[in-house]
Each structure stands twice: as C-alpha cells, then as structure tokens.
Design a protein around this motif. Sequence first.
Motif, mmCIF file in Angstrom:
data_model
loop_
_atom_site.group_PDB
_atom_site.id
_atom_site.type_symbol
_atom_site.label_atom_id
_atom_site.label_comp_id
_atom_site.label_asym_id
_atom_site.label_seq_id
_atom_site.Cartn_x
_atom_site.Cartn_y
_atom_site.Cartn_z
ATOM 1 N N PRO A 32 -23.825 5.472 -29.753
ATOM 2 C CA PRO A 32 -23.227 4.281 -29.148
ATOM 3 C C PRO A 32 -24.037 3.793 -27.951
ATOM 4 O O PRO A 32 -24.661 4.573 -27.229
ATOM 5 N N LEU A 33 -24.006 2.471 -27.749
ATOM 6 C CA LEU A 33 -24.636 1.884 -26.571
ATOM 7 C C LEU A 33 -23.587 1.830 -25.457
ATOM 8 O O LEU A 33 -22.902 0.832 -25.251
ATOM 9 N N TYR A 34 -23.469 2.934 -24.735
ATOM 10 C CA TYR A 34 -22.477 3.036 -23.662
ATOM 11 C C TYR A 34 -22.902 2.228 -22.437
ATOM 12 O O TYR A 34 -24.097 1.985 -22.206
ATOM 13 N N GLU A 35 -21.909 1.888 -21.628
ATOM 14 C CA GLU A 35 -22.196 1.216 -20.365
ATOM 15 C C GLU A 35 -23.099 2.076 -19.480
ATOM 16 O O GLU A 35 -23.934 1.568 -18.737
ATOM 17 N N TRP A 54 -31.302 4.126 -32.871
ATOM 18 C CA TRP A 54 -30.443 2.959 -33.091
ATOM 19 C C TRP A 54 -29.248 3.058 -32.158
ATOM 20 O O TRP A 54 -28.496 4.040 -32.184
ATOM 21 N N PHE A 55 -29.061 2.029 -31.334
ATOM 22 C CA PHE A 55 -27.937 1.979 -30.401
ATOM 23 C C PHE A 55 -26.901 0.992 -30.933
ATOM 24 O O PHE A 55 -27.212 -0.174 -31.169
ATOM 25 N N VAL A 56 -25.679 1.475 -31.145
ATOM 26 C CA VAL A 56 -24.590 0.665 -31.697
ATOM 27 C C VAL A 56 -23.869 -0.035 -30.551
ATOM 28 O O VAL A 56 -23.286 0.613 -29.676
ATOM 29 N N ASP A 57 -23.924 -1.362 -30.571
ATOM 30 C CA ASP A 57 -23.386 -2.160 -29.477
ATOM 31 C C ASP A 57 -22.027 -2.750 -29.841
ATOM 32 O O ASP A 57 -21.903 -3.494 -30.812
ATOM 33 N N ASN A 58 -21.015 -2.393 -29.065
ATOM 34 C CA ASN A 58 -19.708 -3.036 -29.126
ATOM 35 C C ASN A 58 -19.036 -2.764 -27.786
ATOM 36 O O ASN A 58 -18.589 -1.645 -27.527
ATOM 37 N N PHE A 114 -17.256 0.601 -26.162
ATOM 38 C CA PHE A 114 -18.192 1.476 -25.447
ATOM 39 C C PHE A 114 -18.505 1.053 -24.015
ATOM 40 O O PHE A 114 -19.216 1.769 -23.317
ATOM 41 N N LYS A 115 -17.984 -0.094 -23.571
ATOM 42 C CA LYS A 115 -18.173 -0.441 -22.159
ATOM 43 C C LYS A 115 -17.013 0.152 -21.373
ATOM 44 O O LYS A 115 -16.081 -0.533 -20.936
ATOM 45 N N ARG A 116 -17.081 1.477 -21.209
ATOM 46 C CA ARG A 116 -16.032 2.250 -20.533
ATOM 47 C C ARG A 116 -16.656 3.082 -19.418
ATOM 48 O O ARG A 116 -17.838 3.411 -19.453
ATOM 49 N N TRP A 117 -15.827 3.487 -18.462
ATOM 50 C CA TRP A 117 -16.347 4.206 -17.300
ATOM 51 C C TRP A 117 -16.711 5.643 -17.616
ATOM 52 O O TRP A 117 -17.427 6.300 -16.865
ATOM 53 N N GLN A 118 -16.199 6.179 -18.739
ATOM 54 C CA GLN A 118 -16.611 7.507 -19.169
ATOM 55 C C GLN A 118 -16.670 7.523 -20.687
ATOM 56 O O GLN A 118 -16.094 6.658 -21.367
ATOM 57 N N LEU A 119 -17.363 8.534 -21.242
ATOM 58 C CA LEU A 119 -17.605 8.555 -22.679
ATOM 59 C C LEU A 119 -16.344 8.876 -23.463
ATOM 60 O O LEU A 119 -16.064 8.237 -24.490
ATOM 61 N N TYR A 120 -15.589 9.872 -23.004
ATOM 62 C CA TYR A 120 -14.442 10.369 -23.754
ATOM 63 C C TYR A 120 -13.207 10.370 -22.856
ATOM 64 O O TYR A 120 -13.299 10.202 -21.649
ATOM 65 N N GLY A 121 -12.053 10.600 -23.495
ATOM 66 C CA GLY A 121 -10.827 10.731 -22.736
ATOM 67 C C GLY A 121 -10.015 9.457 -22.675
ATOM 68 O O GLY A 121 -9.113 9.340 -21.840
ATOM 69 N N HIS A 122 -10.294 8.492 -23.553
ATOM 70 C CA HIS A 122 -9.549 7.239 -23.574
ATOM 71 C C HIS A 122 -8.431 7.294 -24.614
ATOM 72 O O HIS A 122 -8.498 8.063 -25.580
ATOM 73 N N PHE A 123 -7.433 6.432 -24.460
ATOM 74 C CA PHE A 123 -6.265 6.466 -25.349
ATOM 75 C C PHE A 123 -6.640 6.152 -26.792
ATOM 76 O O PHE A 123 -5.954 6.568 -27.728
ATOM 77 N N ASP A 124 -7.730 5.413 -27.000
ATOM 78 C CA ASP A 124 -8.105 4.982 -28.347
ATOM 79 C C ASP A 124 -9.381 5.662 -28.835
ATOM 80 O O ASP A 124 -10.117 5.094 -29.637
#
Length: 479
Positions: A42-45, A85-89, A93-103
């Motif tokens: 993923p293309l993370y923030e 390959w960086f997956v952009d969405n 993926f524009k989140r303050w951390q990689l994991y630990g989100h409700f979704d």
Amino acid sequence: MRILFASSEVAPFIKTGGLADVAGSLPKALAQEGHDVKVILPLYEGIGEQWRSQMKFEQYYNVTLSWRHVYCGVFSLEQDGVTYWFVDNEYYFKRWQLYGHFDDCERFAYFSRAVIETPGHFGWAPDIIHCNDWQTALVPVYMLEERYHVPELANTKTVFTIHNIEYQGRYGDQVLEDVIGLDRSYLNEGMLGYYKDVNLMKGAIMASNFVTTVSPTYAQELRLPFYAHGLAGVINEQSGKLQGILNGIDTQLYDPAATSGLAANFSARSLVKGKAECKLALQRAVGLEENADVPIIACISRLVGHKGFSLVTDALHEIMAMNVQMVVLGTGDWQYEAAFREAQVQYPGRFSAQITYSAPLSTAIYAGADLFLMPSVSEPCGLSQMIAMRYGTVPVVRETGGLKDTVTPYNKFEGTGRGFTFSDINTHDMVWVLREAVDLYFNNKKAWRGIQKEDMTADFSWNSSARQYLEIYQRILGW
C-alpha cells in the motif's frame, strides 16, 4: 521465474516490525538470483517524499470488492533489481498509523483484491504470488476462483508465510459477504470459519499451495497449542505443506565496518579497540557511567509480555546485583515502562531506560553493548539477536523459535557456541545464564573474544534462505 511478493509493509519505505525487513530483503536476494521480482504494497501516508519523488504513476483502475468498485492507482519504483508497485487509495491508506483501525478488514481485503487484479492490468503473469501474514491472507482464498477469471493468473501458485501466528485477522462473520465479498460456503465448509467467526490466516493456510514460517523451530512449535493461538489443529492438518525457513538479515546494512554514525567502525579483526570506543560513546549517550571494564546488558524490543519482560522485571535487582550496567530501548505495556523508569532512578549511572524508539540509538546500542538479552516467551524468528551478533554483542536468549536456531549455546569444554541460552520460562534460569556470561566476560577474555568473532563471522545473509524459497517455488510449479 516471475515472482510477485505481497506485503503490508516493506523496508526501507515503511516499517513497523520484522515483516518489513523480510519484505525488503528477500525479494532483493531473489532478484540477485536472476528472477523477475515485483513487490506490491500500500501507498501509506507515512511513505516519505524521498521515495514519492522517485515514483512513476503507471495507471489506475477500479478494484471490485463485494458490491464496491473502488479506485486503485498504481505507482512504480525500481531499486536493486526489484520493481515495487505502490497501491494508491487515500481513503484506505492515508491514515496516521498502518494498523489498528476499525475497518482494517475492509482495508486489507481491498489490498488483497488489488494484489489479485493488478498483474492483469500490466499483462504480467506471475508464476508465484508470495503472501505474508493476515493482511494478505485473502489472496490465496480469492485465487481459488479468480485464476479462472484472470488469464494472467491461470497457472499462478501461492505461498503464504506466517511471520507471527498471534495476529490472525479474526472478525465476526458479518464481514464475509458485505466486506470481503465471498459467499457463506467459505464459512460453512470450514475454509474461513473459526468458532463462528472469520479467520483470514486460517483461510490462507487452507487455500495456499505451500505455507512457510520464519524458522524451523517455530514451524515445529506451531503444532503445539501453547504457540499456535488456536490454530494448532489447522497447522497439524496442513503440516504436509508447511516448512520453516530461517529469516536472514541485510548483512550490508548491518556491517560494523561500514555503518555510518558509529563512534568507530570495526570488524572481527579490529574488534577490541573499535568496540571499546563504541561502548564509551553509548555510555555517554544514555547516561551510564563511563567505564570500559563493566559489561553492558542491552534490550531493544517492544516491551510486551510475550517478549519475556516479566522475567526481566522480576529479576532486575538480581541482575543489577552483578557488576553490570543495563540499557533498555523500546516502548510497550505500561507496567514494564514504569519498572524500567524506576530502575533508572534506583540505579543512577548503571541503568538507562530509553522509553522511545530511535533507529540511530538502536544502532549505537548494538555496537556498544556487550550482552544482548532476549528472554522471549515466543519468538518466530527474531532479527535483533542476529543484528547484535553482527556487532559483536553476545546474545543471551531463551530457546524458542529462531532464537534456538541462530544462537548455539556456549560450550566451555569445547570453546564453541554463539551465546548463552536457557529453555524454561523461568527467571532463575535466565539469571543463571546471565551470571555465566558475566563471569566469562570478566575471567576469560580469550573465550569471550572467541564468541564475539564467531558471532561476527556467522553467515546470516539471505543467500541460503532465498535458495530454499526458490526450491519450494519450483516444487509447487512442477519445474
């Protein structure tokens, strides 16, 4: 061979743990063997501008996820013979951390669909898709049907690597159709069903062509309920396609003769002087008394229970009763952080609690410490002990997972071994071997230097491991 390596994090672009190190090193080793290797992530923030400025926008399309048709942009970057390959969405993926989100389930189901659909948009047919941990566990499951819909996937085989079975991607069954986009048969027939929940890692173990984990000992431990976190039955049922392959490390990155920022560079041949300078620099940096003759015991880790820190906090006063200094670097559970901060107050100049994470400080600790303590309850592979050994810092470890596979115990009669080990999850056993190590440090410098040189010259590269992975790929492809 065409290999697509799918991972939720990849060093040096984005990292939270050892998975990123593996995903950053193994594909390079495979590419050096002459294979066509691509890595998708993923293309993370959090991926910095130094990398974004080198990326090239390739194309975009819509990923199908249940009833959704979701934007997917693909950026590429080439480095060390590997195409990334960086997956952009940005929604996912524009989140303050990689994991630990409700979704998280939806986020990584989307990423898994992107892994499946991207090769077809590039007209590239991978022979192998190598998936890693629960974040990409849906890829082998989706492949059961998608290989018949996407021509580029018709002959593709899947390999799934368990880096840590504790994190399985377990969700309520309501996610199956609406979020993941699979019908109830995947739950009812046992592919994903786990005590009426959905378990993504179980699905990957069942659906993939081969399963690996990150050390031979961990592969055997996963057959036991104590280590398998509820999946022992699945592991034993699928054991015919399970193999443990020891992780390597980037030996060029972790090279004390070339690492920038050290007080002195050194090698196995110039160990004593260089190591001494790094030790004094470390003592100054973390507030320890400058004393070249006292051994420094180091811990660099997340401060959590399965890393064995209850053993350390229970034995702190016994450890500090020895003529030693100690430095701990890391963050984690409050009780361990509090115990180490209190120890710093109780033992000024002898104990340093660095409750943070700093890459430069970790390197200084690896280079300057004398002993590296890893009393893990469970450790699938562990990279820290191998990095420490590269810098001539002698490990003291519990015999579990990759710690057992990489640290052979010191034999005083034969003068062999790479460190000091204990087997039971027991404070007294840990203190006993620490005393043995400290005693050797003070009373037999020749033997001590022998262990250090053995550690520094051991082969922890990816060469052997990469060849083992290639053998697995060829086996399941029938080559």
